[in-house]
Design a protein around this motif. Sequence first.
Motif, PDB file in Angstrom:
ATOM      1  N   GLN A  20       0.832  -1.202   0.000  1.00  0.00           N
ATOM      2  CA  GLN A  20       0.000   0.000   0.000  1.00  0.00           C
ATOM      3  C   GLN A  20       0.871   1.257   0.000  1.00  0.00           C
ATOM      4  O   GLN A  20       0.593   2.215  -0.724  1.00  0.00           O
ATOM      5  CB  GLN A  20      -0.926  -0.013   1.215  1.00  0.00           C
ATOM      6  N   GLU A  21       1.947   1.246   0.768  1.00  0.00           N
ATOM      7  CA  GLU A  21       2.852   2.398   0.808  1.00  0.00           C
ATOM      8  C   GLU A  21       3.525   2.611  -0.548  1.00  0.00           C
ATOM      9  O   GLU A  21       3.652   3.740  -1.017  1.00  0.00           O
ATOM     10  CB  GLU A  21       3.907   2.178   1.895  1.00  0.00           C
ATOM     11  N   ARG A  22       3.945   1.514  -1.198  1.00  0.00           N
ATOM     12  CA  ARG A  22       4.560   1.642  -2.523  1.00  0.00           C
ATOM     13  C   ARG A  22       3.561   2.185  -3.542  1.00  0.00           C
ATOM     14  O   ARG A  22       3.924   2.975  -4.426  1.00  0.00           O
ATOM     15  CB  ARG A  22       5.118   0.289  -2.979  1.00  0.00           C
ATOM     16  N   LEU A  23       2.296   1.775  -3.437  1.00  0.00           N
ATOM     17  CA  LEU A  23       1.263   2.303  -4.337  1.00  0.00           C
ATOM     18  C   LEU A  23       1.109   3.805  -4.132  1.00  0.00           C
ATOM     19  O   LEU A  23       1.051   4.565  -5.107  1.00  0.00           O
ATOM     20  CB  LEU A  23      -0.076   1.601  -4.099  1.00  0.00           C
ATOM     21  N   GLU A  24       1.051   4.243  -2.875  1.00  0.00           N
ATOM     22  CA  GLU A  24       0.908   5.672  -2.584  1.00  0.00           C
ATOM     23  C   GLU A  24       2.090   6.470  -3.121  1.00  0.00           C
ATOM     24  O   GLU A  24       1.919   7.560  -3.666  1.00  0.00           O
ATOM     25  CB  GLU A  24       0.760   5.893  -1.081  1.00  0.00           C
ATOM     26  N   ASN A  25       3.300   5.912  -2.997  1.00  0.00           N
ATOM     27  CA  ASN A  25       4.498   6.607  -3.472  1.00  0.00           C
ATOM     28  C   ASN A  25       4.599   6.645  -4.990  1.00  0.00           C
ATOM     29  O   ASN A  25       5.340   7.464  -5.537  1.00  0.00           O
ATOM     30  CB  ASN A  25       5.754   5.958  -2.880  1.00  0.00           C
ATOM     31  N   SER A  26       3.876   5.767  -5.679  1.00  0.00           N
ATOM     32  CA  SER A  26       3.959   5.704  -7.141  1.00  0.00           C
ATOM     33  C   SER A  26       2.970   6.634  -7.842  1.00  0.00           C
ATOM     34  O   SER A  26       3.033   6.796  -9.052  1.00  0.00           O
ATOM     35  CB  SER A  26       3.697   4.273  -7.618  1.00  0.00           C
ATOM     36  N   LEU A  27       2.067   7.245  -7.088  1.00  0.00           N
ATOM     37  CA  LEU A  27       1.006   8.054  -7.708  1.00  0.00           C
ATOM     38  C   LEU A  27       1.570   9.216  -8.515  1.00  0.00           C
ATOM     39  O   LEU A  27       2.522   9.884  -8.089  1.00  0.00           O
ATOM     40  CB  LEU A  27       0.078   8.618  -6.629  1.00  0.00           C
ATOM     41  N   PRO A  28       0.971   9.484  -9.676  1.00  0.00           N
ATOM     42  CA  PRO A  28       1.378  10.658 -10.445  1.00  0.00           C
ATOM     43  C   PRO A  28       0.957  11.941  -9.728  1.00  0.00           C
ATOM     44  O   PRO A  28       0.092  11.916  -8.847  1.00  0.00           O
ATOM     45  CB  PRO A  28       0.638  10.502 -11.776  1.00  0.00           C
ATOM     46  N   GLU A  29       1.571  13.033 -10.111  1.00  0.00           N
ATOM     47  CA  GLU A  29       1.273  14.336  -9.499  1.00  0.00           C
ATOM     48  C   GLU A  29      -0.205  14.669  -9.639  1.00  0.00           C
ATOM     49  O   GLU A  29      -0.808  14.476 -10.688  1.00  0.00           O
ATOM     50  CB  GLU A  29       2.112  15.427 -10.171  1.00  0.00           C
ATOM     51  N   GLY A  30      -0.802  15.152  -8.553  1.00  0.00           N
ATOM     52  CA  GLY A  30      -2.207  15.543  -8.559  1.00  0.00           C
ATOM     53  C   GLY A  30      -3.167  14.454  -8.117  1.00  0.00           C
ATOM     54  O   GLY A  30      -4.323  14.707  -7.848  1.00  0.00           O
ATOM     55  N   ALA A  31      -2.673  13.210  -8.043  1.00  0.00           N
ATOM     56  CA  ALA A  31      -3.524  12.087  -7.625  1.00  0.00           C
ATOM     57  C   ALA A  31      -3.268  11.786  -6.152  1.00  0.00           C
ATOM     58  O   ALA A  31      -2.181  12.009  -5.646  1.00  0.00           O
ATOM     59  CB  ALA A  31      -3.219  10.857  -8.470  1.00  0.00           C
ATOM     60  N   LYS A  32      -4.322  11.306  -5.479  1.00  0.00           N
ATOM     61  CA  LYS A  32      -4.157  10.899  -4.083  1.00  0.00           C
ATOM     62  C   LYS A  32      -5.093   9.744  -3.782  1.00  0.00           C
ATOM     63  O   LYS A  32      -6.139   9.574  -4.415  1.00  0.00           O
ATOM     64  CB  LYS A  32      -4.414  12.065  -3.131  1.00  0.00           C
ATOM     65  N   ILE A  33      -4.687   8.940  -2.798  1.00  0.00           N
ATOM     66  CA  ILE A  33      -5.512   7.817  -2.360  1.00  0.00           C
ATOM     67  C   ILE A  33      -6.396   8.292  -1.220  1.00  0.00           C
ATOM     68  O   ILE A  33      -5.923   8.906  -0.272  1.00  0.00           O
ATOM     69  CB  ILE A  33      -4.644   6.623  -1.923  1.00  0.00           C
ATOM     70  N   ASN A  34      -7.685   8.016  -1.346  1.00  0.00           N
ATOM     71  CA  ASN A  34      -8.662   8.426  -0.345  1.00  0.00           C
ATOM     72  C   ASN A  34      -9.283   7.184   0.293  1.00  0.00           C
ATOM     73  O   ASN A  34     -10.479   6.972   0.217  1.00  0.00           O
ATOM     74  CB  ASN A  34      -9.723   9.310  -0.995  1.00  0.00           C
ATOM     75  N   GLY A  35      -8.444   6.339   0.875  1.00  0.00           N
ATOM     76  CA  GLY A  35      -8.928   5.133   1.530  1.00  0.00           C
ATOM     77  C   GLY A  35      -8.615   3.880   0.735  1.00  0.00           C
ATOM     78  O   GLY A  35      -8.571   3.910  -0.489  1.00  0.00           O
ATOM     79  N   VAL A  36      -8.361   2.792   1.473  1.00  0.00           N
ATOM     80  CA  VAL A  36      -8.049   1.502   0.855  1.00  0.00           C
ATOM     81  C   VAL A  36      -8.835   0.406   1.563  1.00  0.00           C
ATOM     82  O   VAL A  36      -8.804   0.315   2.782  1.00  0.00           O
ATOM     83  CB  VAL A  36      -6.535   1.184   0.941  1.00  0.00           C
ATOM     84  N   GLU A  37      -9.533  -0.397   0.784  1.00  0.00           N
ATOM     85  CA  GLU A  37     -10.235  -1.566   1.312  1.00  0.00           C
ATOM     86  C   GLU A  37      -9.404  -2.803   0.999  1.00  0.00           C
ATOM     87  O   GLU A  37      -8.638  -2.815   0.030  1.00  0.00           O
ATOM     88  CB  GLU A  37     -11.606  -1.718   0.656  1.00  0.00           C
ATOM     89  N   ARG A  38      -9.567  -3.830   1.806  1.00  0.00           N
ATOM     90  CA  ARG A  38      -8.900  -5.112   1.567  1.00  0.00           C
ATOM     91  C   ARG A  38      -9.964  -6.197   1.544  1.00  0.00           C
ATOM     92  O   ARG A  38     -10.776  -6.292   2.464  1.00  0.00           O
ATOM     93  CB  ARG A  38      -7.880  -5.394   2.661  1.00  0.00           C
ATOM     94  N   ASN A  39      -9.936  -7.010   0.495  1.00  0.00           N
ATOM     95  CA  ASN A  39     -10.912  -8.093   0.369  1.00  0.00           C
ATOM     96  C   ASN A  39     -10.194  -9.410   0.110  1.00  0.00           C
ATOM     97  O   ASN A  39      -9.335  -9.487  -0.775  1.00  0.00           O
ATOM     98  CB  ASN A  39     -11.888  -7.819  -0.782  1.00  0.00           C
ATOM     99  N   ASP A  40     -10.581 -10.451   0.855  1.00  0.00           N
ATOM    100  CA  ASP A  40     -10.034 -11.783   0.622  1.00  0.00           C
ATOM    101  C   ASP A  40     -10.494 -12.272  -0.744  1.00  0.00           C
ATOM    102  O   ASP A  40     -11.665 -12.148  -1.099  1.00  0.00           O
ATOM    103  CB  ASP A  40     -10.523 -12.757   1.693  1.00  0.00           C
ATOM    104  N   VAL A  41      -9.553 -12.860  -1.491  1.00  0.00           N
ATOM    105  CA  VAL A  41      -9.881 -13.381  -2.813  1.00  0.00           C
ATOM    106  C   VAL A  41      -9.973 -14.907  -2.742  1.00  0.00           C
ATOM    107  O   VAL A  41     -11.034 -15.477  -2.917  1.00  0.00           O
ATOM    108  CB  VAL A  41      -8.832 -12.944  -3.856  1.00  0.00           C
TER     109      VAL A  41
END
Length: 88
Positions: A23-44
Amino acid sequence: MGKVAAKIKVMPNSPDIDLDELQERLENSLPEGAKINGVERNDVAFGLVALFPTVIVPDDAGGTEAVEEAFDGVEGVESVSVENVGRI
């Protein structure tokens, strides 16, 4: 200028992956102007857990394509798919 909210399904490449680090790596990879507003986790299945970050991007940023490409390049990500998109 409006904004777009997209719920994106991110499948890790292993059930052994540390989801907090991913999740931290995903947040750090975001392009400029984008932000994560919450993350859900679901068992697959078989211990595999998918992450569903809700990403906010500016309406003029060309949609979610840049975010999808950024997430796809993150170490530990098997696949990325957009589940839902809407304007806010």
